[in-house]
Design a protein around this motif. Structure first.
Motif, short mmCIF file in Angstrom:
data_model
loop_
_atom_site.label_atom_id
_atom_site.label_comp_id
_atom_site.label_asym_id
_atom_site.label_seq_id
_atom_site.Cartn_x
_atom_site.Cartn_y
_atom_site.Cartn_z
N GLU A 163 2.72 14.32 -15.83
CA GLU A 163 2.65 15.78 -16.00
C GLU A 163 3.73 16.26 -16.96
N ALA A 164 4.91 15.65 -16.87
CA ALA A 164 6.03 16.06 -17.73
C ALA A 164 5.75 15.83 -19.21
N ILE A 165 4.93 14.82 -19.52
CA ILE A 165 4.60 14.55 -20.93
C ILE A 165 3.23 15.12 -21.31
N GLY A 166 2.67 15.92 -20.41
CA GLY A 166 1.42 16.62 -20.72
C GLY A 166 0.15 15.84 -20.47
N ASN A 167 0.24 14.70 -19.78
CA ASN A 167 -0.96 13.92 -19.48
C ASN A 167 -1.46 14.33 -18.10
N PHE A 168 -2.09 15.51 -18.05
CA PHE A 168 -2.49 16.10 -16.77
C PHE A 168 -3.67 15.35 -16.13
N GLU A 169 -4.49 14.73 -16.94
CA GLU A 169 -5.62 13.98 -16.38
C GLU A 169 -5.14 12.79 -15.56
N ILE A 170 -4.20 12.04 -16.10
CA ILE A 170 -3.65 10.89 -15.37
C ILE A 170 -2.88 11.38 -14.14
N TYR A 199 -2.51 3.18 -14.39
CA TYR A 199 -2.09 4.53 -14.73
C TYR A 199 -0.65 4.57 -15.26
N SER A 200 0.22 3.75 -14.70
CA SER A 200 1.61 3.76 -15.17
C SER A 200 1.73 3.23 -16.59
N LYS A 249 -5.32 12.11 -11.42
CA LYS A 249 -5.88 10.87 -10.85
C LYS A 249 -4.89 10.19 -9.91
N CYS A 250 -3.63 10.16 -10.32
CA CYS A 250 -2.60 9.54 -9.49
C CYS A 250 -2.46 10.26 -8.15
N LEU A 251 -2.39 11.58 -8.20
CA LEU A 251 -2.19 12.34 -6.98
C LEU A 251 -3.41 12.26 -6.06
N LYS A 252 -4.59 12.27 -6.65
CA LYS A 252 -5.80 12.18 -5.85
C LYS A 252 -5.83 10.88 -5.07
N SER A 262 0.82 -1.20 0.00
CA SER A 262 0.00 0.00 0.00
C SER A 262 0.86 1.26 0.00
N LEU A 263 1.85 1.30 0.88
CA LEU A 263 2.74 2.46 0.95
C LEU A 263 3.56 2.61 -0.32
N SER A 264 4.07 1.49 -0.84
CA SER A 264 4.86 1.56 -2.08
C SER A 264 4.00 2.01 -3.26
N SER A 265 2.78 1.52 -3.33
CA SER A 265 1.89 1.90 -4.44
C SER A 265 1.58 3.39 -4.42
N LYS A 266 1.38 3.95 -3.23
CA LYS A 266 1.14 5.39 -3.14
C LYS A 266 2.35 6.19 -3.62
N SER A 267 3.53 5.75 -3.22
CA SER A 267 4.74 6.43 -3.66
C SER A 267 4.94 6.30 -5.17
N LEU A 268 4.65 5.12 -5.70
CA LEU A 268 4.75 4.90 -7.15
C LEU A 268 3.72 5.74 -7.90
N LEU A 269 2.55 5.92 -7.35
CA LEU A 269 1.53 6.78 -7.98
C LEU A 269 2.01 8.23 -8.02
N GLN A 270 2.69 8.67 -6.97
CA GLN A 270 3.20 10.04 -6.96
C GLN A 270 4.25 10.25 -8.05
N LYS A 271 5.13 9.27 -8.23
CA LYS A 271 6.13 9.42 -9.28
C LYS A 271 5.49 9.32 -10.66
N THR A 272 4.51 8.45 -10.79
CA THR A 272 3.77 8.36 -12.06
C THR A 272 3.11 9.69 -12.39
N ALA A 273 2.61 10.36 -11.37
CA ALA A 273 1.99 11.67 -11.58
C ALA A 273 3.00 12.67 -12.13
N ARG A 274 4.20 12.69 -11.54
CA ARG A 274 5.23 13.65 -12.00
C ARG A 274 5.62 13.37 -13.45
N LEU A 275 5.79 12.12 -13.79
CA LEU A 275 6.18 11.77 -15.16
C LEU A 275 5.04 12.03 -16.14
#
Length: 311
Positions: free
Chosen positions: A147-154, A180-181, A157-160, A132-145
């Motif tokens: 955003e970097a490629i312009g997929n703001f919707e994903i 999401y990844s 969702k990841c950050l939420k 659970s903790l690792s998945s949350k951290s992985l979702l946060q990094k997925t969100a940053r990546l």
């Protein structure tokens, strides 16, 4: 060359690689995933570590080069632990040390808690103790990546999901991370890799062979998710493990998040932490020389004290 051989363990053919001299102290490498392989570890570390140790590397039950798990065959998380213990006996190893990478760290904690008499020391390379903790951290990094490629919707969702105060099951967090990844496409491995100065050469097997290997691994992963035991946090077990443990963390690794590192530091009675800068999820190939040196130093400290005590 292809170093491995098939060894029948508890009724299944397991792919096993052996390096080093028979009389040396043994190390068992447990790969991550679930469903990865020992291939990249062996490529970068087998020759380095086998100068001082007998190195045993496996593809776990049903994974890659090991025998596949058949339809309607019973398979559970506990099988992976029992396979390790049976392999130890098969190889006539009295005790061995463990190197567990990622999910292999999860297995190493479980194995050490169930069979403490079989283990010398444990090295945990960017592990998860809690999906659970690792998945949350992985979702946060997925969100940053994303955003970097312009997929703001994903990214949103990841950050939420990662930051929600509501109770979300470990299963849902992992499932959503995988979903999401996948939208990152070719950029997905940037979640894990940072330093690419030491690439692995996968040409020993053809692309078709690798595809077949990972088709088997997907069955392994799906069955572990369906069983659900991987969703149980192993953080409470850390205080019960008395053998020396080394936790390897890395600057850009999203798997071993801060809360897991803090719990290890507070709970592990004989725990040490080593941090790798400029490194992602796999120090064993992102910084192979330092990784080898840290492993040798940690393992040889006990061996030296044992030798001195016998003189």
């Amino acid at each position: 060359m292809k170093q491995g051989k098939m060894v029948k363990i508890r009724g299944k053919d397991m792919y096993v690689e052996l390096y080093g001299e028979e009389h040396e102290e043994a190390i068992l490498y447990l790969h991550g995933g679930p469903g990865e392989s020992c291939y990249d570890f062996s490529f970068h570390q087998a020759e380095r570590l086998s100068t001082r140790f007998k190195v045993v590397a496996i593809d776990q039950r049903g994974v890659c080069r090991s025998e596949e798990i058949k339809e309607n065959e019973l398979f559970a998380l506990q099988d992976l632990i029992e396979d390790c213990e049976e392999l130890r006996k098969h190889l006539n190893v009295e005790k061995w040390s463990l190197i567990g990478h990622s999910f292999g760290g999860f297995l190493s904690v479980l194995y050490s808690s169930l069979y403490p008499g079989s283990i010398h020391k444990v090295i945990l390379e960017c592990p998860t103790f809690d999906f659970s903790l690792s998945s949350k951290s992985l979702l946060q990094k997925t969100a940053r990546l994303s955003e970097a490629i312009g997929n703001f919707e994903i990214a949103e969702k990841c950050l939420k999901l990662a930051n929600t105060a509501e109770q979300v099951s470990s299963k849902e967090l992992l499932d959503k991370y995988l979903e999401y990844s996948d939208t990152l496409g070719e950029e997905r491995m940037a979640i894990y890799r940072h330093n690419q100065n030491h690439p692995t050469d996968y040409a020993l097997y053809s692309e078709e062979e690798w595809e077949a290997f990972y088709d088997k691994s997907e069955i392994h992963f799906d069955m572990l998710r369906a069983e659900g035991e991987i969703y149980q946090s192993l953080l409470p077990l850390l205080e019960n493990i008395k053998v020396p443990m080394l936790l390897i963390t890395a600057e850009y690794d999203p798997v071993t998040c801060g809360e897991q590192i803090r719990t290890f530091t507070e709970s592990a009675e004989n725990g040490e932490v080593v941090h790798f800068s400029d490194c992602g999820h796999s120090p064993h190939y992102e910084n192979p020389d330092r990784f080898c040196n840290e492993v040798l130093q940690f393992l040889h400290s006990e061996l030296f004290s044992q030798t001195s005590g016998n003189n």
